[in-house]
Design an enzyme around this catalytic site. Structure first.
Site, PDB file in Angstrom:
ATOM      1  CB  ALA A  84      41.641  50.891  34.370  1.00 13.31           C
ATOM      2  CB  THR A 128      43.470  41.310  37.883  1.00 12.53           C
ATOM      3  OG1 THR A 128      44.062  40.209  38.602  1.00 12.53           O
ATOM      4  CG2 THR A 128      42.655  40.774  36.714  1.00 12.53           C
ATOM      5  CG  HIS A 166      41.144  38.303  47.402  1.00 14.07           C
ATOM      6  ND1 HIS A 166      42.061  38.664  46.439  1.00 14.07           N
ATOM      7  CD2 HIS A 166      40.826  37.010  47.151  1.00 14.07           C
ATOM      8  CE1 HIS A 166      42.272  37.627  45.637  1.00 14.07           C
ATOM      9  NE2 HIS A 166      41.525  36.616  46.039  1.00 14.07           N
TER      10      HIS A 166
HETATM   11  C1  BJW Z   1      46.772  48.608  35.624  1.00 16.74           C
HETATM   12  C2  BJW Z   1      46.948  49.898  36.050  1.00 16.74           C
HETATM   13  C3  BJW Z   1      46.098  50.842  35.491  1.00 16.74           C
HETATM   14  C4  BJW Z   1      48.367  48.765  37.068  1.00 16.74           C
HETATM   15  N1  BJW Z   1      45.184  50.473  34.596  1.00 16.74           N
HETATM   16  N2  BJW Z   1      45.853  48.246  34.741  1.00 16.74           N
HETATM   17  C5  BJW Z   1      48.559  26.744  42.149  1.00 16.74           C
HETATM   18  C6  BJW Z   1      47.292  26.554  41.632  1.00 16.74           C
HETATM   19  C7  BJW Z   1      46.168  27.057  42.286  1.00 16.74           C
HETATM   20  C8  BJW Z   1      46.283  27.767  43.444  1.00 16.74           C
HETATM   21  C9  BJW Z   1      47.543  27.958  43.939  1.00 16.74           C
HETATM   22  C10 BJW Z   1      48.647  27.448  43.337  1.00 16.74           C
HETATM   23  N3  BJW Z   1      49.727  27.747  44.092  1.00 16.74           N
HETATM   24  C11 BJW Z   1      49.303  28.456  45.153  1.00 16.74           C
HETATM   25  C12 BJW Z   1      47.973  28.592  45.074  1.00 16.74           C
HETATM   26  C13 BJW Z   1      47.114  29.305  45.992  1.00 16.74           C
HETATM   27  C14 BJW Z   1      47.223  30.809  45.962  1.00 16.74           C
HETATM   28  C15 BJW Z   1      47.701  31.382  44.634  1.00 16.74           C
HETATM   29  O1  BJW Z   1      46.943  31.605  43.700  1.00 16.74           O
HETATM   30  N4  BJW Z   1      48.978  31.697  44.540  1.00 16.74           N
HETATM   31  C16 BJW Z   1      49.552  32.212  43.292  1.00 16.74           C
HETATM   32  C17 BJW Z   1      50.358  33.463  43.598  1.00 16.74           C
HETATM   33  C18 BJW Z   1      50.338  31.109  42.666  1.00 16.74           C
HETATM   34  N5  BJW Z   1      45.889  31.249  46.205  1.00 16.74           N
HETATM   35  C19 BJW Z   1      45.392  31.240  47.444  1.00 16.74           C
HETATM   36  O2  BJW Z   1      46.051  30.909  48.411  1.00 16.74           O
HETATM   37  C20 BJW Z   1      43.943  31.655  47.603  1.00 16.74           C
HETATM   38  N6  BJW Z   1      43.249  30.642  48.327  1.00 16.74           N
HETATM   39  C21 BJW Z   1      43.052  29.429  47.800  1.00 16.74           C
HETATM   40  O3  BJW Z   1      43.409  29.132  46.678  1.00 16.74           O
HETATM   41  O4  BJW Z   1      42.430  28.556  48.674  1.00 16.74           O
HETATM   42  C22 BJW Z   1      42.432  27.169  48.310  1.00 16.74           C
HETATM   43  C23 BJW Z   1      43.840  26.653  48.475  1.00 16.74           C
HETATM   44  C24 BJW Z   1      44.462  26.809  49.684  1.00 16.74           C
HETATM   45  C25 BJW Z   1      45.756  26.329  49.836  1.00 16.74           C
HETATM   46  C26 BJW Z   1      46.435  25.745  48.781  1.00 16.74           C
HETATM   47  C27 BJW Z   1      45.798  25.616  47.543  1.00 16.74           C
HETATM   48  C28 BJW Z   1      44.484  26.084  47.410  1.00 16.74           C
HETATM   49  C29 BJW Z   1      43.859  32.943  48.396  1.00 16.74           C
HETATM   50  C30 BJW Z   1      44.448  34.098  47.658  1.00 16.74           C
HETATM   51  C31 BJW Z   1      44.421  35.327  48.548  1.00 16.74           C
HETATM   52  C32 BJW Z   1      45.118  36.504  47.899  1.00 16.74           C
HETATM   53  N7  BJW Z   1      45.281  37.519  48.879  1.00 16.74           N
HETATM   54  C33 BJW Z   1      45.807  38.810  48.469  1.00 16.74           C
HETATM   55  C34 BJW Z   1      45.917  39.705  49.715  1.00 16.74           C
HETATM   56  C35 BJW Z   1      44.526  40.182  50.131  1.00 16.74           C
HETATM   57  C36 BJW Z   1      44.565  41.077  51.310  1.00 16.74           C
HETATM   58  C37 BJW Z   1      45.428  42.292  51.111  1.00 16.74           C
HETATM   59  O5  BJW Z   1      45.151  43.164  50.276  1.00 16.74           O
HETATM   60  O6  BJW Z   1      46.418  42.397  51.824  1.00 16.74           O
HETATM   61  O7  BJW Z   1      44.956  39.388  47.497  1.00 16.74           O
HETATM   62  S1  BJW Z   1      47.390  38.681  47.633  1.00 16.74           S
HETATM   63  C38 BJW Z   1      47.046  39.923  46.447  1.00 16.74           C
HETATM   64  O8  BJW Z   1      46.958  39.339  45.124  1.00 16.74           O
HETATM   65  C39 BJW Z   1      45.643  40.442  46.782  1.00 16.74           C
HETATM   66  C40 BJW Z   1      45.058  40.643  45.411  1.00 16.74           C
HETATM   67  O9  BJW Z   1      43.659  40.694  45.485  1.00 16.74           O
HETATM   68  C41 BJW Z   1      45.609  39.470  44.646  1.00 16.74           C
HETATM   69  C42 BJW Z   1      45.597  39.659  43.163  1.00 16.74           C
HETATM   70  O10 BJW Z   1      46.398  40.721  42.776  1.00 16.74           O
HETATM   71  P1  BJW Z   1      45.912  41.705  41.612  1.00 16.74           P
HETATM   72  O11 BJW Z   1      44.680  42.407  42.041  1.00 16.74           O
HETATM   73  O12 BJW Z   1      45.869  40.985  40.341  1.00 16.74           O
HETATM   74  O13 BJW Z   1      47.054  42.804  41.651  1.00 16.74           O
HETATM   75  P2  BJW Z   1      48.523  42.746  40.972  1.00 16.74           P
HETATM   76  O14 BJW Z   1      49.345  43.739  41.673  1.00 16.74           O
HETATM   77  O15 BJW Z   1      49.036  41.381  40.902  1.00 16.74           O
HETATM   78  O16 BJW Z   1      48.275  43.219  39.474  1.00 16.74           O
HETATM   79  C43 BJW Z   1      47.877  44.539  39.159  1.00 16.74           C
HETATM   80  C44 BJW Z   1      47.677  44.587  37.662  1.00 16.74           C
HETATM   81  O17 BJW Z   1      47.149  45.858  37.336  1.00 16.74           O
HETATM   82  C45 BJW Z   1      48.964  44.415  36.856  1.00 16.74           C
HETATM   83  O18 BJW Z   1      48.729  43.473  35.817  1.00 16.74           O
HETATM   84  C46 BJW Z   1      49.215  45.810  36.249  1.00 16.74           C
HETATM   85  O19 BJW Z   1      49.792  45.762  34.949  1.00 16.74           O
HETATM   86  C47 BJW Z   1      47.826  46.364  36.198  1.00 16.74           C
HETATM   87  N8  BJW Z   1      47.735  47.814  36.325  1.00 16.74           N
HETATM   88  N9  BJW Z   1      48.010  49.909  36.970  1.00 16.74           N
HETATM   89  C48 BJW Z   1      45.117  49.130  34.244  1.00 16.74           C
HETATM   90  N10 BJW Z   1      46.233  52.159  35.822  1.00 16.74           N
END
Ligand code: BJW
Length: 247
Positions: A230, A187, A119
């Site tokens: 973690a 994640t 990302h």
């Molecule tokens: C602990 C802990 C500790 C806490 N120890 N654990 C349907 C099917 C397929 C795709 C899509 C769909 N509908 C929509 C989409 C597309 C979309 C998507 O997936 N949306 C979903 C929400 C549904 N994806 C995209 O748009 C991506 N592009 C793409 O697919 O291109 C092709 C396409 C385009 C258009 C349409 C369709 C396809 C791009 C995704 C970009 C994500 N960007 C972000 C922001 C980045 C910049 C920034 O930082 O500002 O990335 S959003 C945010 O979420 C960030 C993260 O990297 C990402 C994932 O989050 P993550 O890392 O999992 O964090 P959390 O907060 O969700 O979870 C934390 C976890 O840690 C929790 O489980 C806690 O329990 C745990 N935790 N403390 C261990 N101490």
């Protein structure tokens, strides 16, 4: 927990290729907020107003300032024991790849070298018009600053609806489909395409390990879950792994 780690160490024996997939939870213990959950960024801010190309077109100043604010928090953060344990894992396995969704550079700061940033990176910038990459910003009083071509400069991160960097995605698919073991750490496994990598690894015969505070959509397919911080469980696993390797 001791029994669970023993089981894991038994499974890791003779495994050569480890992939670690990380998310925001791995940096939570460094003081960087996650996105989802009770203290997550999306509780306070709307993702569609800040993390989409449309949001940047409509209100570039707001989006720029939000990222500046987050960059200041991240600058002060240090790698925590989870990052350090992941860095140690790179030294312990003959083949290794770290796939991170995080943009905070903390894995690199901790010592990992084989890193794929899915990302982007908050310390890099890109012209929203001609795509030119900047590591240092041009002097400017404007917010956001502009590129020579006149386009606004934006953080080089991936927003919703945008494609992931092609090279990074290719390495992520390739390593996930050929690894022997995958650790999925901190994640929510909700955001695609990163969320599909564990299933890809599993389909290709990899042993899947999840480390999270709570169950996620991939918990049903993993071979071993550790529901713990973690920063606590990973160092424990790595210490015991080192002990077994040296004995
Ligand atoms: C602990 C802990 C500790 C806490 N120890 N654990 C349907 C099917 C397929 C795709 C899509 C769909 N509908 C929509 C989409 C597309 C979309 C998507 O997936 N949306 C979903 C929400 C549904 N994806 C995209 O748009 C991506 N592009 C793409 O697919 O291109 C092709 C396409 C385009 C258009 C349409 C369709 C396809 C791009 C995704 C970009 C994500 N960007 C972000 C922001 C980045 C910049 C920034 O930082 O500002 O990335 S959003 C945010 O979420 C960030 C993260 O990297 C990402 C994932 O989050 P993550 O890392 O999992 O964090 P959390 O907060 O969700 O979870 C934390 C976890 O840690 C929790 O489980 C806690 O329990 C745990 N935790 N403390 C261990 N101490």
């Amino acid at each position: 927990m001791d029994k669970d780690i023993k089981f894991l160490l038994e499974k890791l024996k003779d495994k050569k290729y480890l992939v670690v997939l990380t998310g925001a939870g791995v940096s939570a213990e460094s003081g960087i907020p996650t996105f989802r959950g009770t203290d997550g960024l999306w509780k306070e801010f709307k993702s569609e107003e800040l993390a989409t190309p449309q949001a940047f077109s409509q209100n570039p100043e707001l989006v720029w300032k939000w990222y500046e604010h987050r960059r200041e928090i991240i600058k002060k953060a240090e790698p925590n024991p989870a990052h350090l344990a992941v860095a140690r894992l790179e030294e312990l396995f003959p083949e290794f790849m770290l796939i991170t969704q995080n943009i905070d550079n903390l894995h690199r700061k901790a010592g990992n070298k084989k890193i794929v940033e899915l990302h982007g990176n908050i310390f890099r910038y890109r012209c929203s018009n001609d795509g030119r990459i900047f590591t240092n910003l041009p002097e400017s009083d404007e917010i956001p600053p502009r590129c020579e071509c006149g386009g606004y400069i934006r953080p080089d991160v991936v927003w919703f609806g945008e494609s992931l960097p092609e090279d990074a995605l290719n390495v992520a698919f390739q390593s996930s489909s050929s690894c022997d073991v995958m650790f999925v750490v901190g994640t929510s496994a909700l955001v695609q395409p990163a969320a599909s990598l564990p299933a890809l690894a599993k389909r290709n015969g990899s042993f899947l390990v999840e480390i999270n505070l709570e169950p996620t959509p991939i918990s049903s397919i993993v071979d071993k879950s550790f529901f713990a911080k973690a920063g606590e469980i990973l160092p424990e696993i790595v210490t015991k792994l080192c002990d077994t390797m040296s004995s």
